[in-house]
Design an enzyme around this catalytic site. Structure first.
Site, short mmCIF file in Angstrom:
data_model
loop_
_atom_site.label_atom_id
_atom_site.label_comp_id
_atom_site.label_asym_id
_atom_site.label_seq_id
_atom_site.Cartn_x
_atom_site.Cartn_y
_atom_site.Cartn_z
N ASN A 1 -6.06 -7.49 -2.91
CA ASN A 1 -5.69 -7.89 -1.56
C ASN A 1 -4.72 -6.99 -0.81
OD1 ASN A 1 -7.13 -10.49 -1.55
ND2 ASN A 1 -5.69 -11.01 -3.16
N TYR A 2 -3.93 -6.22 -1.52
CA TYR A 2 -2.85 -5.54 -0.83
C TYR A 2 -2.92 -4.02 -0.82
CZ TYR A 2 -0.48 -9.96 -0.36
OH TYR A 2 -0.16 -11.24 -0.01
N ILE A 3 -3.57 -3.48 -1.80
CA ILE A 3 -3.58 -2.03 -1.88
C ILE A 3 -4.81 -1.48 -1.19
CG2 ILE A 3 -3.72 -0.08 -3.44
CD1 ILE A 3 -2.16 -1.80 -5.47
N SER B 1 -2.78 -7.83 -6.35
CA SER B 1 -2.42 -6.78 -5.41
C SER B 1 -3.56 -5.77 -5.25
CB SER B 1 -1.15 -6.07 -5.86
OG SER B 1 -1.19 -5.77 -7.22
N SER C 1 0.83 -1.20 0.00
CA SER C 1 0.00 0.00 0.00
C SER C 1 0.86 1.25 0.00
CB SER C 1 -0.92 0.01 1.22
OG SER C 1 -2.00 -0.87 1.00
#
Length: 873
Positions: A831-833, A828, A621
């Site tokens: 799930n990640y950003i 991403s 992030s």
DNA sequence: GAGTATACTTAGGATGTCGATG
DNA sequence: CATCGACATCCTAAGTATACTC
């Protein structure tokens, strides 16, 4: 002093460090390795006895945390020379020679031990204890048994949604929630759901009743939208009290799970030993699983084949199949394969009505099983379909790939719902395995799968409040980390030089997890593919190159290859060299004293809720926001801004090593090009030989003529020539047929089969010639061949080879770029950003949200959409 | 305390859909 | 209007993390 709770982190950390360090020095190590020796030898190969002395060859005092502890933003990104894509070829560079290993002895640095006087044992304990006791997360753990809180109104017949809609505190649109209730969607959940129930057994009926399907579908859509609007929970606008978040719901009502329909035999027979075999339906089903996969990578995989065949032949035997099926090689599944191809074709050619009917059926299913009521609010269920039987498609080198995954029966399934919720009817003639009422769990149903004995769950959909809340929590934890990451980095940089091996390893691991976004790397069993993460890295996955390069090459989650090289901190370099020296063998763990549980325990002590994966989230992030800031052209067009967005996204995807196999079409294309090049090389080879045949003396003058073409192997040549001949034959046959047709029209006598044979003889002769040429290397070439002509042709071929090559390179480069844009990015993004970064960005730069989030993503991230343009991660 | 079980997130491949393209 | 490819969605495997068990 001991109460570290409200001490600034930096200090707390210091304290811990000090605690650990005081006292007798070298013995630290004894203690350390002593504890090691308790572990079963089998697991750890390293001899526990050997006293570990910390090497610091160059000696210590010099350590400066300064640059290396700088926040990520400051640090220069690890210079990653990564070979971008998943490449099979690997073998590559495992044991690089350069590595130290032998430079061993030098280092029993006495100097190091300076402040070594605290008794380790004494100190160590309190620290560990404190982290478990003191941290607040121990609090809630009282509930052994699920507590279910009764709703005040006990009337279980009332749709639950009604009850709690009154009680729910904050409504986005307070007034009108009642109106919905008259609408017909509810009943399916209550009792009158017979329509669907009967569907499990006989499905067709319902479709008939549907009026004009098109307008119907539209109407349904509209209704849905309206319904959605009315029920907005907006938990993210609610005050966040410090609720006990181990309780996940007050009421949970749902319709159970959907079982795949029973197997319907098709009667198509596979062949065994060349003859069709009659199979019992159960056996046919399994044969069909394989047949459907024919020609895929799975079906070509020998492990897959073996596992499949073991289960298949056993089943066949059980059903007394004649003849007994004992050899995979004798099985011919192509009839099944073809059958499925036909089915596919048929499906494509279905009429509109049929297609619509199917759609309606699917939708009915979704309406019934796809929704549930959580605290009275309608929520979507994610995977309400029980996984159908099939062949287990384990990834990478999973030892069980291909095993038969059995059909799941209702008796195996446990449902989780409110105590007073109506229990959904099990399929005809069956019972549920168990009914539980556990409000601390989010799953609606669970069962055990037979291949790996793993537990499967039915959860709510990604867009549900439950998932949204935990997503929110995840990103909040990551933001929490942002606040203290500088301190944590400083701390682990210091720890890199700790005298205790364990601490050093832990610090080194943290460094890698932080810098390279590695996963934690839990231990794995033997029945799984051999993949690793940080803590499970082994000797052979890591190579060092002076002065400070670290090469990592291993298979990570999903057997995706991780292959990166980066510059590392000097001390990390030394540490890894040290860790490598001791195990010194392939198969040994690099961090032989470190377990993920210990690592995480330590992380917890640094920050509540901190685990290894938080670093991934945080770095992803943070990097994204950072890149976005740098790349977005404030005055650019929307398209330009989007490009920046995607670039930032790509940066993150690279960081997290998200990749995907090149698409099939692409691989196929590549194969074609490669073959084309080979064909050209083949021609070149022939020309060379012709030249030598014409002018043998040139062997000495032009030795290059003797050199074989790269990439041209005997086997390939044989096959290629066979193909050539086959093509020739086909051409001749075609010609023959055409000729005959013509003659037919002209009423002439057709050519006989004999004449065809005659024509084909030429090819046979040519084939023999080629074989001979292959053996002798003597190639006469075509009539009138001269050395000059051959040379000229060779030059031309070289050009063509070069040209073809560049198109390939272009394509590869192009495709990789394209590919990245697509798949690698999504993981991403999903799930990640932190979606709030994206939402704020859209606000700030005036980009429509739909340009970056699909409908489902908008649904999933609706909690994040209220931020303003200045929001920061 | 190691080993195991549970619950939940993360992941790429498979499949479906839809719009461009020949 | 069929095909093809890009992209969205579905599916379920493969991780992580922690609780439980012996």
């Amino acid at each position: 002093m001991s109460d570290s709770e409200d001490m600034p982190l930096a200090e707390r950390k210091k304290q811990i460090i000090n605690n650990n360090n005081n006292h007798h020095s070298t013995d630290d190590d004894n203690i350390d390795s002593g504890s090691d020796s308790d572990t079963p030898l089998g697991k750890r190969k390293r001899p526990p006895v050997r006293k570990k002395v910390i090497d610091d060859d160059d000696d210590d005092g010099d350590y400066q945390s300064s640059d290396s502890a700088a926040p990520l933003s400051k640090r220069t990104r690890p210079d990653i020379k990564r070979s971008s894509y998943k490449e099979e070829s690997d073998d590559a560079s495992y044991g690089s020679p350069s590595v130290s290993k032998k430079s061993s002895s030098s280092l029993s640095d006495a100097g190091e031990s300076s402040d070594s006087d605290t008794p380790l044992a004494a100190k160590k304990k309190p620290v560990a204890k404190a982290s478990t006791n003191g941290s607040s997360n121990g609090t809630a753990r009282v509930k052994k048994e699920p507590k279910y809180k009764e709703e005040s109104s006990s009337d279980s017949d009332v749709p639950l949604s009604k009850k709690s809609s009154t009680s729910s505190k904050t409504k986005a649109k307070p007034s009108k929630s009642i109106k919905v209730k008259e609408e017909p969607e509810e009943p399916t959940l209550g009792k009158s759901k017979s329509a669907i129930d009967s569907k499990q057994t006989s499905s067709k009926k319902r479709i008939k009743d549907e009026p004009d399907s098109k307008s119907n579908a539209k109407r349904i859509k509209k209704e849905e939208e309206e319904a959605d609007e009315e029920e907005e929970h907006a938990w993210w606008l609610q005050e966040r009290e410090n609720e006990d978040d181990s309780v996940k719901w007050k009421t949970l009502v749902h319709n159970g799970v959907y079982f795949p329909p029973p197997y319907v035999p098709h009667g198509v027979k596979m062949k065994y030993d060349g003859k069709p075999v009659t199979l019992a339906p159960e056996v046919e089903e399994v044969a069909s699983f394989f047949g459907a996969l024919l020609y895929t990578e799975h079906a070509e995989n020998p492990v897959f084949q073996q596992n499949f065949f073991k289960d298949f032949s056993k089943l066949a035997k059980k059903h007394k199949t004649v003849p007994e099926i004992t050899s995979f090689g004798k099985c011919d599944f192509t009839p099944l394969y073809e059958h499925f191809q036909n089915e596919k074709e048929k499906k494509k050619n279905m009429t509109k009505e049929e297609k619509n009917a199917q759609k309606a059926e699917k939708q009915a299913l979704e309406e019934h099983y796809g929704v549930c009521y959580l605290d009275g609010r309608k929520e979507k269920v994610g995977n309400f379909r029980i996984e159908p039987p099939g062949l287990f498609r384990g990834r990478g080198k999973h030892p069980k790939t291909g095993c038969l995954k059995l059909r799941v029966m209702p008796e195996q399934v446990t449902l989780n719902l409110s105590k007073d919720a109506p229990i959904p009817k099990a399929p005809e003639g069956h019972k549920w395995g168990k009914i539980v009422h556990d409000d601390t769990k989010t799953w609606l149903a669970t069962w055990k799968e037979n291949v790996n004995d793993s537990t499967k769950y039915v959860f709510l959909a990604a867009g549900s409040s439950l998932k949204g809340q935990s997503d929110f929590k995840k990103f909040e934890t990551a933001r929490e980390l942002k606040k203290c990451v500088a301190d944590i980095r400083k701390a682990y940089m210091t720890d890199l030089k700790d005298k205790k091996m364990f601490i050093r390893q832990r610090a080194t691991a943290m460094y890698l997890i932080d810098r390279l976004a590695l996963r934690a790397g839990n231990e794995k069993g033997e029945d799984e593919a051999d993949t690793v993460g940080c803590c499970s890295l082994r000797y052979e996955h890591v190579t060092l190159e002076k002065p400070n390069l670290l090469h990592l090459d291993f298979l990570g989650k999903d057997s995706i290859r991780f292959q990166k090289t980066m510059e590392v901190d000097e001390q990390v370099f030394k540490n890894i060299r040290l860790f490598k020296r001791e195990p010194a063998q392939e198969g040994d763990e690099l961090f032989d004293r470190l377990k993920t549980s210990e690592l995480n325990k330590h992380l917890q002590s640094l920050m509540k809720g901190l685990t290894a994966k938080v670093f991934r989230t945080y770095n992803a992030s943070f990097t994204f926001q950072d890149q976005l800031k740098k790349l977005t052209p404030a005055n650019g067009t929307v398209a330009e801004k989007l490009l920046a967005y995607n670039r930032a996204n790509r940066e993150v995807a690279v960081l997290c090593n998200h990749q995907r196999a090149v698409s099939k079409g692409h691989a196929l294309q590549m194969d074609k090009i490669v073959d084309k090049i080979r064909a050209l090389k083949y021609q070149k080879m022939k020309l060379k030989r012709t030249i030598l045949t014409l002018e043998p003396k040139l062997k000495k003058k032009r030795p290059e003529l003797l050199e074989p073409e790269s990439d041209l192997e005997e086997d390939w040549i044989i096959e290629y020539e066979a193909q050539l001949m086959e093509k020739e034959r086909e051409k001749i046959k075609l010609k023959f047929d055409k000729e005959n047709e013509k003659r037919k029209e002209n009423k002439e006598k057709p050519l006989s089969a004999k004449e065809l044979k005659e024509m084909l003889k030429e090819v046979d002769a040519r084939e023999k010639e080629l074989a001979k040429e292959r053996k002798t290397g003597v190639v006469p070439g075509s009539k009138g061949a001269t050395v000059e002509k051959c040379d000229a042709q060779m030059l031309k071929l070289d050009d063509r080879i070069a040209a073809t090559r560049t198109t390939m390179v272009d394509k590869v480069g192009f495709c990789i770029a394209e590919e990245n844009k697509q798949t690698a990015l999504s993981t991403s993004k999903i799930n990640y950003i932190d979606p709030r970064i994206s939402a704020a960005w859209c606000q700030k730069y005036d980009v429509p949200l739909e340009k970056i989030f699909t409908k489902t993503l908008r649904e999933k991230f609706k909690w994040a959409m209220t931020v303003d343009g200045n929001w920061e991660f």
